[in-house]
Design a protein around this motif. Structure first.
Motif, PDB file in Angstrom:
ATOM      1  N   GLU A 232      44.226  33.871  84.164  1.00 26.61           N
ATOM      2  CA  GLU A 232      44.176  34.618  82.842  1.00 26.61           C
ATOM      3  C   GLU A 232      42.982  35.567  82.864  1.00 26.61           C
ATOM      4  N   LEU A 233      41.891  35.209  83.782  1.00 26.84           N
ATOM      5  CA  LEU A 233      40.708  36.180  83.984  1.00 26.84           C
ATOM      6  C   LEU A 233      41.046  37.264  84.530  1.00 26.84           C
ATOM      7  N   TYR A 234      42.106  37.355  85.335  1.00 32.24           N
ATOM      8  CA  TYR A 234      42.343  38.526  86.129  1.00 32.24           C
ATOM      9  C   TYR A 234      43.090  39.810  85.334  1.00 32.24           C
ATOM     10  N   ASP A 235      43.527  39.599  83.897  1.00 31.92           N
ATOM     11  CA  ASP A 235      43.841  40.483  83.064  1.00 31.92           C
ATOM     12  C   ASP A 235      42.821  40.863  82.103  1.00 31.92           C
ATOM     13  N   LYS A 236      41.575  40.229  82.161  1.00 34.98           N
ATOM     14  CA  LYS A 236      40.572  40.718  81.222  1.00 34.98           C
ATOM     15  C   LYS A 236      39.869  41.959  81.526  1.00 34.98           C
ATOM     16  N   THR A 237      39.325  42.676  80.616  1.00 35.53           N
ATOM     17  CA  THR A 237      38.411  43.766  80.874  1.00 35.53           C
ATOM     18  C   THR A 237      37.067  43.689  80.681  1.00 35.53           C
ATOM     19  N   PHE A 238      36.113  44.457  81.087  1.00 35.04           N
ATOM     20  CA  PHE A 238      34.674  44.035  80.982  1.00 35.04           C
ATOM     21  C   PHE A 238      34.079  45.491  80.688  1.00 35.04           C
ATOM     22  N   TYR A 239      33.066  45.423  79.951  1.00 35.63           N
ATOM     23  CA  TYR A 239      32.217  46.538  80.013  1.00 35.63           C
ATOM     24  C   TYR A 239      30.999  46.520  80.751  1.00 35.63           C
ATOM     25  N   CYS A 240      31.043  47.428  81.832  1.00 39.92           N
ATOM     26  CA  CYS A 240      29.832  47.319  82.869  1.00 39.92           C
ATOM     27  C   CYS A 240      28.643  48.212  82.318  1.00 39.92           C
ATOM     28  N   LYS A 241      27.509  47.701  82.147  1.00 40.52           N
ATOM     29  CA  LYS A 241      26.292  48.449  81.916  1.00 40.52           C
ATOM     30  C   LYS A 241      25.287  48.808  83.100  1.00 40.52           C
ATOM     31  N   GLY A 242      25.875  48.272  84.146  1.00 41.13           N
ATOM     32  CA  GLY A 242      24.945  48.526  85.359  1.00 41.13           C
ATOM     33  C   GLY A 242      24.348  47.536  85.739  1.00 41.13           C
ATOM     34  N   TYR A 243      24.137  46.323  84.803  1.00 44.31           N
ATOM     35  CA  TYR A 243      23.486  45.068  85.229  1.00 44.31           C
ATOM     36  C   TYR A 243      24.198  44.157  84.073  1.00 44.31           C
ATOM     37  N   ILE A 244      23.527  42.801  84.256  1.00 44.97           N
ATOM     38  CA  ILE A 244      24.013  41.904  83.530  1.00 44.97           C
ATOM     39  C   ILE A 244      23.011  40.624  83.429  1.00 44.97           C
ATOM     40  N   ILE A 245      22.563  40.046  82.327  1.00 45.24           N
ATOM     41  CA  ILE A 245      21.353  39.260  82.384  1.00 45.24           C
ATOM     42  C   ILE A 245      21.843  37.758  82.284  1.00 45.24           C
ATOM     43  N   VAL A 246      21.520  37.043  82.873  1.00 45.32           N
ATOM     44  CA  VAL A 246      21.819  35.519  82.994  1.00 45.32           C
ATOM     45  C   VAL A 246      20.616  34.532  83.236  1.00 45.32           C
ATOM     46  N   ASP A 247      20.546  33.995  81.954  1.00 48.47           N
ATOM     47  CA  ASP A 247      19.253  32.936  81.774  1.00 48.47           C
ATOM     48  C   ASP A 247      17.954  33.802  81.964  1.00 48.47           C
ATOM     49  N   GLY A 248      18.087  35.134  81.590  1.00 54.96           N
ATOM     50  CA  GLY A 248      16.714  35.761  81.341  1.00 54.96           C
ATOM     51  C   GLY A 248      16.593  36.611  82.678  1.00 54.96           C
ATOM     52  N   ASN A 249      17.407  36.327  83.641  1.00 55.41           N
ATOM     53  CA  ASN A 249      17.335  37.256  84.950  1.00 55.41           C
ATOM     54  C   ASN A 249      17.984  38.554  85.015  1.00 55.41           C
ATOM     55  N   ARG A 250      17.987  39.403  85.228  1.00 60.07           N
ATOM     56  CA  ARG A 250      18.392  40.852  85.276  1.00 60.07           C
ATOM     57  C   ARG A 250      18.982  41.023  86.602  1.00 60.07           C
ATOM     58  N   ALA A 258      26.388  52.154  86.353  1.00 55.34           N
ATOM     59  CA  ALA A 258      27.155  51.683  85.083  1.00 55.34           C
ATOM     60  C   ALA A 258      28.672  52.174  85.161  1.00 55.34           C
ATOM     61  N   HIS A 259      29.673  51.408  85.285  1.00 59.47           N
ATOM     62  CA  HIS A 259      30.991  51.530  85.321  1.00 59.47           C
ATOM     63  C   HIS A 259      31.782  51.905  84.037  1.00 59.47           C
ATOM     64  N   GLY A 260      31.040  51.187  83.000  1.00 58.32           N
ATOM     65  CA  GLY A 260      32.107  51.370  81.752  1.00 58.32           C
ATOM     66  C   GLY A 260      33.011  50.336  81.555  1.00 58.32           C
ATOM     67  N   ILE A 261      34.007  50.413  80.937  1.00 57.35           N
ATOM     68  CA  ILE A 261      34.998  49.509  80.771  1.00 57.35           C
ATOM     69  C   ILE A 261      35.951  49.518  82.027  1.00 57.35           C
ATOM     70  N   GLU A 262      36.150  48.404  82.645  1.00 57.15           N
ATOM     71  CA  GLU A 262      36.871  48.408  83.752  1.00 57.15           C
ATOM     72  C   GLU A 262      37.798  46.744  83.845  1.00 57.15           C
ATOM     73  N   ASP A 263      38.816  47.268  84.637  1.00 60.10           N
ATOM     74  CA  ASP A 263      39.542  45.802  84.896  1.00 60.10           C
ATOM     75  C   ASP A 263      39.190  45.024  86.199  1.00 60.10           C
ATOM     76  N   PHE A 264      39.826  44.276  86.295  1.00 62.33           N
ATOM     77  CA  PHE A 264      39.853  43.271  87.798  1.00 62.33           C
ATOM     78  C   PHE A 264      39.984  44.343  89.055  1.00 62.33           C
ATOM     79  N   LYS A 265      40.927  45.148  88.759  1.00 58.62           N
ATOM     80  CA  LYS A 265      41.378  45.923  90.114  1.00 58.62           C
ATOM     81  C   LYS A 265      40.014  46.845  90.526  1.00 58.62           C
ATOM     82  N   GLN A 266      39.611  47.668  89.318  1.00 61.48           N
ATOM     83  CA  GLN A 266      38.682  48.726  89.397  1.00 61.48           C
ATOM     84  C   GLN A 266      37.278  47.999  89.912  1.00 61.48           C
TER      85      GLN A 266
END
Length: 473
Positions: A232-250, A258-266
């Motif tokens: 089901e994750l394959y059908d989700k979209t995501f807004y890409c800001k050019g980075y992601i922060i995980v546990d305080g790490n960028r 930054a790619h903006g809104i994109e699906d799995f294929k993109q």
């Protein structure tokens, strides 16, 4: 008298036990350990083999089309080994220098017995050798390697550090295997110390023994985990800001794009780090680790020549999972391993066991003494998952936003994935893995250029040249 008889019986049984123990010991080594002891390449002082080398004209090593790559000639009564395409094949063929107490490596080591004529002693073959006066010749070893592809790969890699592996995904036959920088095995005698202690590590076969972070080519594995365990994750979209922060790490995308809104294929075509990190976090460490182990990323690839075990430590925490999802972190893999990962996609989810020896033949009659048979190694994913990833890899090369556009070949559909793997020792490593024709894959290629930068710009063109040469020859 009774004490004397008792002592005699004790001595009798004592020496009987020693005698039968000696028989058992010798029988064990004769039956189970004989070949290993006789041909041990680690024992450079093995007098039996040194004497055999003096008596037997060592067999030739040839490519899959019968082109001689290594042969022995007599010079002033002494046997000399000649390597006809020296540096290009140095890491595959290796060298044979036991007679100088320097051992042997590569194919020279793996098929030592065959090259010395110590197998295939069929009575009729021996009789023919005697009739033709050729009783002192070893057997010839034919490789799966294609000299044309090997030379192209070596030429493209000259001046670079890295490796190329090309194989047939349907059989496991290795079609080319190059490691650079290389050395000339013909000059080992005069340059032994310099070659062995080179700061460039020229004797290291980077294709099978070099360990590297896979970078974005690992996204093939992350995608396989998503499609297998959490589709089901394959059908989700995501807004890409050019980075992601995980546990305080960028963690940034390559170049901070930054790619903006994109699906799995993109995200796959663009090789978006942010998207795949989020996918990995949603997927979970257990699922990602399970699929990685299914691909053999914690194993040593079985091959006739020496290989190094891949490293995939248990994923520890969210930050580790985030980095692992994009092929960074603590994992290290060989270029051969990543060729096998791509071959699973090309071959309906099945990885065939790789091999280098096509067959061994008698030098007089041409009779085949040994022959390799294709066999399955791993089956990490289903055909359905493999087909879905194949379409993504086609897009990564052929879509206008694909990072692998440099691998395109007019008239041939190439599927591939680029990688730009960060490392603590300089510029990123450039990766590309791919196969063609995508409709019926005949060749898989894995390329890494150490500190090469972007995989799409540096590694993809090398793979393109090899694929084009193989499919249009």
């Amino acid at each position: 008298m009774s004490n004397l008889n008792r002592n005699i019986k004790i001595l009798f049984w004592f020496f009987s036990v020693l005698f039968f123990g000696l028989i058992a010991y010798l029988t064990y080594f004769q039956i189970y350990e004989r070949d290993k002891l006789i041909t041990s390449s680690y024992s450079v002082y093995n007098r039996r083999l040194i004497e055999q080398e003096k008596k037997i004209l060592r067999g030739s090593i040839l490519d899959r089309n019968g082109i001689v790559l290594a042969k022995s000639v007599q010079v002033d009564g002494l046997q000399k080994r000649e390597y006809l395409d020296g540096p290009a094949f140095a890491h595959v063929i290796g060298y044979s220098r036991r007679i100088y107490q320097q051992g042997n490596t590569g194919i020279e080591k793996a098929y030592d017995r065959e090259l010395l004529g110590m197998v295939g002693n069929d009575p009729m073959i021996l009789l023919r050798k005697l009739i033709f006066g050729k009783g002192q010749m070893g057997n010839n070893v034919y490789l799966t390697i294609d000299k044309t592809l090997q030379d192209i790969a070596y030429k493209d890699m000259e001046g670079k550090k890295g490796a190329v592996v090309a194989l047939n995904p349907k059989t496991g036959e290795i079609l080319a295997m190059v490691s650079t920088p290389s050395y000339d095995p013909n000059t080992l005698g005069e340059n032994w110390e310099e070659i062995m202690t080179s700061s460039e590590h020229v004797v290291l076969n980077r294709a099978t023994q070099g360990l590297y972070p896979p970078g974005s080519v690992f996204k093939i594995v992350t995608t396989a985990a998503v499609l297998t365990y959490n589709p089901e994750l394959y059908d989700k979209t995501f807004y890409c800001k050019g980075y992601i922060i995980v546990d305080g790490n960028r963690i940034n995308n390559f170049g901070g794009i930054a790619h903006g809104i994109e699906d799995f294929k993109q995200a796959f075509y663009r090789s978006c780090n942010s998207f795949f990190i989020q996918a990995g976090l949603d997927l979970g460490s257990e699922n990602l680790q399970t699929i990685a182990y299914a691909f053999g990323l914690d194993k040593r690839v079985p091959l006739e020549i020496d290989t190094t075990k891949n490293q995939f430590p248990p994923i520890d925490g969210k930050s580790d999972l985030a980095e692992t999802s994009i092929g960074q972190g603590k994992m290290l893999v060989t270029p051969l391993t990543m060729a096998l990962v791509a071959s699973a996609v090309a071959n309906d989810g099945v990885i065939m066991k790789p091999y280098l020896m096509k067959y061994v033949a008698d030098p007089i009659s041409g009779a085949v003494i040994e022959k390799s048979t294709p066999s399955q190694y791993l089956n990490p994913i289903s055909k359905k998952v493999a087909d879905a990833i194949k379409q993504l890899m086609i897009g990564a090369v052929n879509d206008k936003e694909g990072t692998g556009k440099a691998a395109q070949i007019p008239g041939i559909t190439v599927a591939g994935k680029t990688g730009t793997a960060e490392n603590p020792h300089g510029d990123p490593h450039a990766w590309f893995v791919g196969f063609a024709p995508a409709e019926n894959p005949q060749i898989v290629v894995s390329v890494i250029v150490e500190n090469g930068g972007e995989g799409g710009k540096v590694a993809a063109p090398i793979a393109r040249d090899i694929i084009r040469a193989y499919l249009t020859k």
